[in-house]
Structure formats: C-alpha cells, structure tokens
Design an enzyme around this catalytic site. Structure first.
Site, PDB file in Angstrom:
ATOM      1  N   ASP A  15       0.820  -1.209   0.000  1.00 31.93           N
ATOM      2  CA  ASP A  15       0.000   0.000   0.000  1.00 31.93           C
ATOM      3  C   ASP A  15       0.860   1.267   0.000  1.00 31.93           C
ATOM      4  O   ASP A  15       0.623   2.192   0.791  1.00 31.93           O
ATOM      5  CB  ASP A  15      -0.941   0.018   1.232  1.00 31.93           C
ATOM      6  CG  ASP A  15      -1.681  -1.301   1.416  1.00 31.93           C
ATOM      7  OD1 ASP A  15      -2.084  -1.892   0.399  1.00 31.93           O
ATOM      8  OD2 ASP A  15      -1.851  -1.739   2.571  1.00 31.93           O
ATOM      9  N   GLU A 194     -11.264   0.151  -3.836  1.00 37.89           N
ATOM     10  CA  GLU A 194     -10.672   0.592  -2.565  1.00 37.89           C
ATOM     11  C   GLU A 194      -9.417   1.412  -2.859  1.00 37.89           C
ATOM     12  O   GLU A 194      -9.113   1.713  -4.017  1.00 37.89           O
ATOM     13  CB  GLU A 194     -10.343  -0.629  -1.707  1.00 37.89           C
ATOM     14  CG  GLU A 194      -9.366  -1.574  -2.378  1.00 37.89           C
ATOM     15  CD  GLU A 194      -9.097  -2.836  -1.572  1.00 37.89           C
ATOM     16  OE1 GLU A 194      -9.618  -2.965  -0.460  1.00 37.89           O
ATOM     17  OE2 GLU A 194      -8.354  -3.691  -2.071  1.00 37.89           O
TER      18      GLU A 194
HETATM   19  C1  6LW Z   1      -5.523  -2.337   2.261  1.00 41.13           C
HETATM   20  C2  6LW Z   1      -6.536  -2.566   1.224  1.00 41.13           C
HETATM   21  C3  6LW Z   1      -6.344  -3.978   0.898  1.00 41.13           C
HETATM   22  O1  6LW Z   1      -5.988  -1.438   3.181  1.00 41.13           O
HETATM   23  O2  6LW Z   1      -5.441  -4.546   1.765  1.00 41.13           O
HETATM   24  O3  6LW Z   1      -7.604  -5.770   0.190  1.00 41.13           O
HETATM   25  C4  6LW Z   1      -5.411  -3.701   2.856  1.00 41.13           C
HETATM   26  N1  6LW Z   1      -7.074  -4.599   0.090  1.00 41.13           N
HETATM   27  O4  6LW Z   1      -6.460  -1.684   0.162  1.00 41.13           O
HETATM   28  C5  6LW Z   1      -4.211  -3.910   3.731  1.00 41.13           C
HETATM   29  O5  6LW Z   1      -2.999  -3.859   3.017  1.00 41.13           O
END
Ligand code: 6LW
Length: 515
Positions: A15, A194
């Site tokens: 991330d 996301e």
């Molecule tokens: C992060 C999100 C993800 O917040 O993994 O599944 C999470 N997606 O974008 C943690 O790295």
C-alpha cells in the site's frame, strides 16, 4: 539505457503512498500490528529508498484512550505534504472494542501530521470509524477526504462505492459529509473498489483506485471528472495496471498505486506487487513496493508497458541522494520491529557491524495474542539467514531463541532452555492447530543459533564448540503469506519468553537479506 530493479522496497511493504517536496520523495507503507508503525522512506531518485522514520510510534496515535496494550492493525496510509506539513491518513483496523464505544468493525480512521518526517508525529486526529483506506487531497483551503465504504455494500452487487467529503486534517473534524462518488456498488472494472487517491491535474480531477481485491485479481483503475465529486468517466483502457491475466508471470497482485510527478516533469507510479506467482514457490516476502513509469496519453495515465511491469525497467533520470536524512542512534531505523508496542526495557545496540540485544522475558509464547519480547527483521529475499548468540544462558523456566515468524499461528522457533535433565536446544513448529517439537541435549554456555531459508525450507542449526548441528527444519510453504492470516510475510528475529523474569543478552545478532 540505465535501468533499475523492482521491487524498490524489498520485504513486506504494501500500500505505498508517495509525495514529493522539491527534489525529495517520501513514501509510507502499511505496517499492520508491528511497531514502529507506518514506516517513512526517503529518496531523491525513486529507486534507492532509506528508512528515515515512522509516523506512528505512541499509543495516543492508535487508540482513542492511548492504551498501550490495546491491539492495533495499521492499514494503507496516504502520505501528503501541504504548506510545510506532512500528513498521514491511516486506519487502525483492529477488532471492535466495546470499552472504547466503537461501533464499527474498526477502531477508526485517523490523521497524524508533522513538519519533520524524521521526528515525532502528532497525536491522532480521529475522523470516523467506518471501513479503511482513507486518502487526503489538498486544493487551496480544502482538504478532500476520500475512502472506501463497507456500509453501502450490497451482498449481491458489490462491496460499496468510494465515498468522499472534506475534513480539517489537523482536528479530523468532518466539514462536508461523505457521499458516494463512484456509481453503483463497486468500481469501474469490478465490484470491489478501494485504496482511492484523488489528484487535480490540468483542471480535471482524477480518481485513482485499486480494484479486484489485493490478491491475484488486483488492478488499478482511473476515472476523471470536472468536479471532485464526479460523475467520473472511466479511462477507456482500464485497468491501467494489472497482471491478473498473466497467469505464469512471477509478478502478481499489482495494484494499490499512487502517482507522483518528478522534478523533471516525468510521472511515476508506486504500487504493491508480489514476486511469487501462481506457479512459483511460496510467498515468504508479502506484498512489496514497486515502481513503474507513467506516460500520459490523451490525458490518461498509461503505467509501465500498457499496464504491465517487469523486474528491470528504464530508470528515472534522477540523482541518488548523497546525504542521509536518517537520524543517528535510533536502532529501530535498522528495520527492527516488535509485534505490538515494545517493552520499555528492550535494549538494542550496534557494536561495529553486529548488533547486541538485551531482552526481558515475558509470560506466554509467540502463539499468544499479547505482546511478546520478540525483535524481528523482515525477510527480504526467498534466500535469507539470521543468527544470534545467546550470551547469557536463560534461567530455568525461560526460553531464549530465534524465530521465523509469519504470525501467531504460523512460525518456527529454535530456542535454548533448561529441561528436567539439563540444558537443551529445541525446534518448535507451530502451524495452524498443529505443533511439533524436536530436541537436542546441550551443555550450557554461549550458543550460536542460526536459521537459513533456501526458499523451500527453514533450517535451524546450533553452533557449539566449533560444531554445527541441525536441530530441525520447517517447510517454507507453511509460512506462505497466503496461509498466515493478516497480509503476512516472514520476519526473522530473536525472542525470550518464560514464566520467570529474566534478562537475556544476545550478541552477534544479524543476517543476510533481512532488514
Ligand atoms: C488495504 C486494502 C487492501 O488497506 O489490503 O484488500 C489492505 N485490500 O487496500 C491492507 O494492506
């Protein structure tokens, strides 16, 4: 042509979020339940990164009541710089806690700030308690606050849109209520959107998001609008980054990207990816930080080679930093971490090239949910090793050793302790609900412990009086990041546990391909 090699930050570092101040780039990554939280790296050429600090180091930054024993799990930071101040927006996604009056499934989304990213960051300014992946974008006096939501999900249609409002980043106060800014219940290419980031470029607002989940279906999409609140038109070539269709490519899970413009006007994306594909060996390194060039085509970003990336790519025409921003004398900047807040009396000291440590014992085992005196380094390559010498033999009832640790229920340990019949070394394997231990009788006195990983097995050996003896091995695939819950990867390090209080001294602590 000058090239660079991906990943640019090895070992678990997912991330990534990036910002530039003059010629300096700063980058933050997720750190989950490891302390110090939210590593901040610095670079001037985007390729060589140095760990210079951490945004989250104190309980008042992760728990509204500042409880050092409360759990934390820090997800997906966004790092931005505005008028002399750095901001990190982040989530403590540890389970709900009735004692705090938390209503959602997370403790909350918060913002910390500082003028000096190598120093202390502010206490948390709490924003809200829903979902995760908060992002900030500054435009004059406005600070947009953008994140995913789970409240608006539809069990049949998707996990919910991206929502956006405005905040005061210093207090966390919401100044404009959050509203959906993507249509329907998902994203532009999937029903799971996301990790949003909003940018204003040439009078247009670009919404840059991760889609398809952070695993093999991962991708990055982009959409643009004349208004920050949409409606957003998706790029005709979405997803702009993905390897979801490249089944035999060793590079997988590409996505969760952030964009930055270099001082020479070229654009770059940092993003997460893994180095073990669907057909390669176990993933021991987790999701790492990668870099790829971005070209603009008819006002749309094109990442890498039409949305795909490689290990070796054309390097940025930027100079590597000659001076270090890292403050001296902080051993945690060598990459050491603890699960949960560290005990105050852990001592780490650099002695020449080697490191010495003094660790107090704590009741419990590495399997427990509680804080454990384990001090760990991330594994950076499939082939890696770690060693430590137990300089003071532990008291009866106390175990001192080294570990290959992928989580509470996924780790191997090599330790020394007093058994009923005398001193022993033992290799203990904890994998899900299985446990297996091998023993070796020893004499007390200094003993060197070593673990070596060749990508297939972790091999645990002791060195006593010039002899090297293998005490046991553990299969690497059982520590695979996809098996151990919590976005795992393997860390190698030392630990002391036991029912009696003790202070164990380790000398010659270190390794190869760990950091
Ligand atoms: C992060 C999100 C993800 O917040 O993994 O599944 C999470 N997606 O974008 C943690 O790295």
């Amino acid at each position: 042509m000058k090239t660079f090699r991906n990943p640019v930050i090895r070992g678990v570092s997912p991330d990534p979020s990036i910002c530039r101040v003059g010629n300096d780039f700063f980058l933050a990554t997720s750190s989950f339940d490891f302390w110090p939280g939210i590593p901040i790296h610095h670079s001037t050429d985007l390729v060589h990164w140095e760990l210079i600090g951490h945004a989250v180091t104190r309980p008042d930054q992760v728990r509204p009541n500042g409880d050092p024993d409360g759990p934390f799990n820090l997800f997906a930071p966004t790092l931005r710089h505005h008028e002399g101040t750095f901001f990190v927006a982040c989530t403590n996604a540890s389970p709900r806690d009735p004692a705090l009056g938390v209503t959602g499934g997370v403790v909350g989304n918060f913002i910390v700030h500082t003028e000096d990213p190598t120093g202390e960051w502010s206490p948390a300014a709490w924003v809200d308690q829903e979902a995760f992946d908060p992002s900030l974008a500054f435009e004059d006096a406005t600070c947009y606050y953008t994140r995913r939501t789970l409240d608006l999900r539809d069990p049949e249609r998707g996990l919910g849109p991206i929502v956006q409002g405005e905040v005061d980043p210093l207090t966390g106060r919401i100044l404009r209520a959050l509203q959906p800014i993507t249509p329907g219940h998902g994203g532009f290419c999937s029903n799971d959107i996301e990790g949003p980031h909003l940018y204003k470029l040439n009078g247009l607002y670009y919404l840059f998001s991760a889609e398809g989940g952070t695993e093999k279906g991962h991708m990055q999409t982009v959409a643009r609008s004349t208004s920050p609140y949409g409606p957003f038109d998706p790029a005709p070539h979405n997803p702009v980054l993905t390897h979801r269709h490249l089944v035999v490519n060793p590079i997988q899970c590409t996505g969760h990207a952030d964009l930055v413009e270099a001082p020479d006007g070229r654009w770059w994306a940092v993003f997460l990816a893994t180095r073990s594909g669907r057909v390669q060996g176990p993933n021991l390194l987790g999701r790492e930080t990668w870099l790829a060039p971005v070209e603009w085509c008819e006002g749309w970003p094109v990442i890498g080679s039409a949305g795909t990336v490689s290990f070796e790519m054309a390097a940025p025409a930027l100079k590597q930093a000659r001076t270090s921003l890292r403050s001296k004398g902080n051993p945690w900047l060598d990459g050491w971490s603890t699960r949960g807040f560290p005990l105050a009396d852990i001592e780490i000291q650099r002695v020449g090239q080697a490191t010495e440590m003094r660790l107090p014992s704590l009741p419990g085992t590495l399997d427990g949910p509680d804080r454990v005196p384990a001090v760990l380094l991330r594994q950076l390559e499939q082939e890696a090793s770690f060693h430590a010498t137990v300089a003071t033999w532990p008291r009866r009832g106390v175990r001192a050793g080294i570990t290959a640790y992928a989580g509470r229920e996924h780790h191997y340990e090599l330790f020394v302790e007093w058994a009923a019949h005398g001193p022993i070394a033992a290799v203990r394997r904890r994998v899900a609900d299985l446990e297996q231990t091998d023993f070796l009788a020893l004499h007390d006195g200094p003993v060197s412990l070593e673990v070596t990983c060749d990508g297939l097995d972790y091999r645990f050996e002791v060195m006593v009086a010039g002899d090297r003896i293998c005490v046991g091995t553990g299969a690497a695939r059982l520590l695979d990041a996809n098996l151990a819950p919590g976005f795992g990867s393997v860390r190698l390090g030392v630990f002391v546990t036991g029912v009696r209080s003790d202070l164990v001294r380790f000398t010659d602590v270190g390794g190869v391909n760990v950091g």
